[in-house]
Design an enzyme around this catalytic site. Sequence first.
Site, PDB file in Angstrom:
ATOM      1  CE1 TYR A  69      -3.566  -2.565   0.615  1.00 40.97           C
ATOM      2  CE2 TYR A  69      -4.634  -0.543   1.322  1.00 40.97           C
ATOM      3  CZ  TYR A  69      -4.712  -1.856   0.913  1.00 40.97           C
ATOM      4  OH  TYR A  69      -5.931  -2.449   0.821  1.00 40.97           O
ATOM      5  CE  LYS A 103       1.337 -17.526  -2.279  1.00 44.74           C
ATOM      6  NZ  LYS A 103       0.609 -18.820  -2.362  1.00 44.74           N
ATOM      7  CG  ASP A 151      -2.424 -20.131  -0.717  1.00 42.51           C
ATOM      8  OD1 ASP A 151      -1.892 -20.184   0.411  1.00 42.51           O
ATOM      9  OD2 ASP A 151      -1.915 -20.668  -1.718  1.00 42.51           O
ATOM     10  CG  ASP A 182      -8.147  -4.492   1.764  1.00 40.86           C
ATOM     11  OD1 ASP A 182      -9.031  -3.962   2.459  1.00 40.86           O
ATOM     12  OD2 ASP A 182      -8.154  -4.482   0.528  1.00 40.86           O
ATOM     13  CG  ASP A 229     -13.876  -6.541   2.518  1.00 39.14           C
ATOM     14  OD1 ASP A 229     -13.554  -5.795   3.460  1.00 39.14           O
ATOM     15  OD2 ASP A 229     -14.478  -6.143   1.512  1.00 39.14           O
TER      16      ASP A 229
HETATM   17  C1  IPM Z   1     -10.313  -0.857   4.162  1.00 35.72           C
HETATM   18  C2  IPM Z   1     -10.536  -0.268   2.791  1.00 35.72           C
HETATM   19  C3  IPM Z   1      -9.325   0.573   2.436  1.00 35.72           C
HETATM   20  C4  IPM Z   1      -8.119  -0.330   2.387  1.00 35.72           C
HETATM   21  C5  IPM Z   1      -9.440   1.355   1.117  1.00 35.72           C
HETATM   22  C6  IPM Z   1     -10.715   2.133   1.029  1.00 35.72           C
HETATM   23  C7  IPM Z   1      -8.239   2.233   0.903  1.00 35.72           C
HETATM   24  O1  IPM Z   1     -10.788  -1.246   1.857  1.00 35.72           O
HETATM   25  O2  IPM Z   1     -10.135  -0.097   5.123  1.00 35.72           O
HETATM   26  O3  IPM Z   1     -10.314  -2.093   4.274  1.00 35.72           O
HETATM   27  O4  IPM Z   1      -7.857  -0.967   1.358  1.00 35.72           O
HETATM   28  O5  IPM Z   1      -7.425  -0.417   3.398  1.00 35.72           O
HETATM   29 MN    MN Z   2     -10.909  -3.245   2.683  1.00 36.11          MN
END
Ligand code: IPM
Ligand code: MN
Length: 365
Positions: free
Chosen positions: A145, A194, A226, A251, A255
């Site tokens: 990032y 990884k 993975d 990240d 999710d």
């Molecule tokens: C998160 C979001 C952010 C990230 C984006 C919006 C920059 O997806 O906080 O998980 O990738 O960290």
């Molecule tokens: Mn995210």
Amino acid sequence: MEKNIAVLEGDGIGPEIVREGIKVLKAVEKIFNHSFSLYYAPFGATAYFTEGSPFPEKTKAVCDDADAIIKGPVGLAVNDMNTIPQECRPEVGAILPLRKRYDTYVNYRPVRLPKALTSFSPLRKEVIGDGLDILMIRELVGGIYFGDKVEGPATGMDYAKDDCIYTREQVRRVAEVAFQEARVRQLPLTNVHKANVLATSRFWNEVVEDVAKGFTDVPYVSMLVDNAAFQLVKNPAQFNGVMLLENMQGDILTDQAGGILGSLGLMPSACIGPEKGYVEAAHGSAPDIANMNKANPYSMIGSVAFLLDKCLELPEESEVIWNALFAVLEKGFTTIELASQGFNKEKILSTTEFGDMVVDNIKNG
Ligand code: IPM
Ligand code: MN
């Protein structure tokens, strides 16, 4: 306790879910006799349109002066993204600079699904078992990032490049926090990486395993990312405890964890640096349901609970909010995105009703 708190409402559903978080914060402030002064400042796409910058100087000043920051989700709908130049988009123009400014290297993303709520999960009952209590800890200011980027005319438009870098200190400090949290819970720490491919992962592991020597009481598991993605769906409860993840892998897997809970609306988060931190919902600004009073404010209210615990060192106040949040859900109430087919309509709450009910539970125990 007297504290100054910056409030960045953000875009889309941001203002409406932040409002519920603040409602709950004010209830706690009153009961525990604290004094929180709130300072609102523009941030995100809305700030770009009104102020010409997604993270205006005056917002930076408000955040610098605050003891902690509450941030709503930011971002535009995918189809509207091109209305803002790339460098001013909320992701690269606001969120990442906010993280960098306060060096918020620890990102706490709890994946909590008590037994009574396991029906929210799209996973089968026998897979989800007695529920989940995983604390995902994501490194937030390093890795790909924040490495150098090369793109555009500089490459003759023929390639693009993102560098992935981790320093020893960057890995050590987040690993220490993660081991500490695992020790308090007396549960295992799963380190995700990884290392079969990436040099940064091999280095990451070397540093993490060095930190582990100071935590011999904490059971340690090392897992390829993975495989971790696969195992999260196949048998998520094996991760109850702490998961330690680098920025990009974290990240993605956080999710995925939101998917296992049944809604990203159940993902609060706290981003903590050496001097201050901010809290945010781990999801986006959901422009498609903005201003409809139907977004789930759980993630924002949980983030306020995090603010009290991790930014202001008020764990008791934080626990009161968590208990009230779970009480609402355990009584069978929820917002629309979590209501399954045939769900009792009377138990579907609007954003504001959900916040009100959390406040009622705080007041009445
Ligand atoms: C998160 C979001 C952010 C990230 C984006 C919006 C920059 O997806 O906080 O998980 O990738 O960290
Ligand atoms: Mn995210």
